[in-house]
Design an enzyme around this catalytic site. Structure first.
Site, PDB file in Angstrom:
ATOM      1  N   HIS A  24     -69.569 -96.188 -13.872  1.00 29.07           N
ATOM      2  CA  HIS A  24     -69.457 -96.448 -15.673  1.00 29.07           C
ATOM      3  C   HIS A  24     -68.741 -97.545 -15.565  1.00 29.07           C
ATOM      4  CE1 HIS A  24     -71.481 -92.090 -17.061  1.00 29.07           C
ATOM      5  NE2 HIS A  24     -71.916 -93.276 -16.614  1.00 29.07           N
ATOM      6  N   GLU A  27     -65.618 -98.055 -18.527  1.00 29.53           N
ATOM      7  CA  GLU A  27     -64.917 -96.965 -18.030  1.00 29.53           C
ATOM      8  C   GLU A  27     -63.430 -97.776 -17.261  1.00 29.53           C
ATOM      9  OE1 GLU A  27     -66.611 -93.192 -16.975  1.00 29.53           O
ATOM     10  OE2 GLU A  27     -67.640 -93.533 -18.935  1.00 29.53           O
ATOM     11  N   HIS A 122     -64.005 -90.692 -14.096  1.00 33.45           N
ATOM     12  CA  HIS A 122     -64.681 -91.780 -14.823  1.00 33.45           C
ATOM     13  C   HIS A 122     -63.259 -91.207 -15.881  1.00 33.45           C
ATOM     14  CE1 HIS A 122     -68.755 -90.984 -14.796  1.00 33.45           C
ATOM     15  NE2 HIS A 122     -68.285 -90.263 -13.609  1.00 33.45           N
ATOM     16  N   GLU A 195     -62.148 -86.613 -15.354  1.00 34.89           N
ATOM     17  CA  GLU A 195     -62.380 -88.021 -16.742  1.00 34.89           C
ATOM     18  C   GLU A 195     -60.706 -88.055 -16.836  1.00 34.89           C
ATOM     19  OE1 GLU A 195     -64.581 -88.811 -17.999  1.00 34.89           O
ATOM     20  OE2 GLU A 195     -66.514 -87.466 -17.956  1.00 34.89           O
TER      21      GLU A 195
END
Length: 220
Positions: A24, A27, A122, A195
């Site tokens: 993504h 990010e 991420h 994350e």
């Protein structure tokens, strides 16, 4: 050469850790975390040397380069959220994903290679700290083993939160790398999404949040 690590000698069995990041494009903290991993692995730290001697690291630091170049938040040049197309990536529409998946499958089918870990990095726009998503399995013993690595991270990284870590089989996430490869690879492999918050992390003692910086992401 005689000094080469045993896992790089011709015909040797290899234990592989595969790491991907920035699927993504918006990010950006995921790139800092990935940079921190690379910096550590190529350093002279004694633990880094032991890791290099015993494991092979395959790292794809940017799965969505065109989306990053264009300044997109989630999609590629073609308008696809690549982290929903792992099941059947197109060589035309999702070329980076297709290439990485083919490499992983080739390694999986090679009896001399054991793909030990897959970690997709991420950044999260609403939650604090670093945390993980893992998979749920019918085999209770396999499911319990998946929790060991996040627990170790929580013990060794002050900004990593095990309480925020979750294990799921949400249908919406079926096309992600973590979900797809968790179903493909055998029970000796571990697949996670790592994350890191866009914002801050909260330490155990103080209640105030500590803002994430580029350096803090690299250290995680």
């Amino acid at each position: 050469p005689p000094s080469a690590a045993a896992n790089l000698r011709p015909g040797a069995e290899q234990k592989v850790v595969f790491i991907t990041a920035r699927v993504h494009p918006g990010e950006t903290p995921s790139s800092f975390v990935c940079q921190g991993i690379i910096d550590f692995l190529v350093s002279q730290h004694p633990i880094a040397k032991v890791l290099r001697d015993h494991l092979v690291f395959k790292i794809a630091p940017m799965l969505n380069p065109d989306g990053v170049y264009l300044g997109n938040y989630r999609c590629s040049l073609m308008g696809f959220d690549l982290n929903r197309h792992w099941a059947n990536p197109s060589p035309w529409a999702h070329p980076t994903l297709h290439g990485v998946k083919q490499l992983i499958i080739e390694m999986y089918n090679n009896p001399k290679i054991n793909l030990e870990f897959y970690i997709d990095i991420h950044a999260h726009s609403t939650m604090m700290n670093g945390f993980m998503y893992g998979n749920i399995f019918e085999d209770e013993e396999r499911f319990q083993r998946q929790a060991i690595f996040p627990k170790l991270l929580c013990q060794n990284a002050e900004d990593f939160s095990y309480s925020s870590t979750s294990f799921n089989r949400d249908a919406v996430k079926a096309g992600t790398g973590r979900r797809f490869l968790g179903g493909l690879l055998n029970d000796a492999s571990y697949c996670y999404t790592l994350e890191v918050s866009f914002y801050s992390y909260i330490l155990a003692g103080p209640t105030s949040a500590v803002p994430y910086t580029e350096e803090a992401c690299i250290l995680l």
